[in-house]
Design an enzyme around this catalytic site. Structure first.
Site, PDB file in Angstrom:
ATOM      1  N   CYS A  12       0.850  -1.192   0.000  1.00  0.00           N
ATOM      2  CA  CYS A  12       0.000   0.000   0.000  1.00  0.00           C
ATOM      3  C   CYS A  12       0.888   1.245   0.000  1.00  0.00           C
ATOM      4  O   CYS A  12       1.745   1.410   0.879  1.00  0.00           O
ATOM      5  CB  CYS A  12      -0.914  -0.006   1.222  1.00  0.00           C
ATOM      6  N   ILE A  13       0.688   2.103  -0.977  1.00  0.00           N
ATOM      7  CA  ILE A  13       1.487   3.323  -1.102  1.00  0.00           C
ATOM      8  C   ILE A  13       1.390   4.185   0.154  1.00  0.00           C
ATOM      9  O   ILE A  13       2.403   4.671   0.674  1.00  0.00           O
ATOM     10  CB  ILE A  13       1.043   4.127  -2.343  1.00  0.00           C
TER      11      ILE A  13
END
Length: 142
Positions: A12-13
């Protein structure tokens, strides 16, 4: 410096950015996979504290975006059952410092709780997924 147990969705960024901000502030981050942790209702519930059930959910979850799950009027038990069945529904990150639990990443609240660098406090939305993606992309890390 504090030791933070940080439950994330690997890849997840925003979770990566959140962990970086915590480390830059001098904290020790122990990342754990939110999707593969063997959650129970009793283990998950403390992270939400006194927040309304509607604030427990990841608004970027495919089941939310598709309308499959409508969380506005759910009770706690049903919400937890849904999250145990589909951990992508859980708002991220979940953080634990000792016996204090938290959900989400509001830089001002995190700064008041743990401390962040001045630049980190100015960052706004680190919870909504910045990618325009399909359900398949969201679920690729399961």
């Amino acid at each position: 410096m504090v030791h933070i147990i940080f439950y994330e969705k690997p890849g997840c960024i925003n979770n990566t950015k959140q962990k970086t901000l915590l480390v830059e502030a001098g904290h020790q981050v122990e990342a754990r996979n939110l999707l593969t942790t063997p959650w129970t209702a009793e283990g998950l519930r403390p992270f939400f504290g006194s927040l309304p059930v509607s604030e427990w959910f990841n608004l970027s979850a495919p089941a939310i975006k598709s309308g499959e799950v409508i969380f506005d009027n759910l009770d706690e038990i049903t919400a937890l059952e849904l999250m145990l069945a589909d951990p992508l529904l859980i708002r991220r990150p979940l953080m634990q410092v000792g016996d204090i639990f938290s959900v989400g990443f509001n830089p001002e609240k995190i700064d008041d709780w743990l401390g962040l660098t001045p630049i980190a406090k100015t960052i706004t939305n680190l919870e909504t997924c910045p990618r325009s993606h399909t359900e398949k992309t969201c679920q690729s890390s399961q």
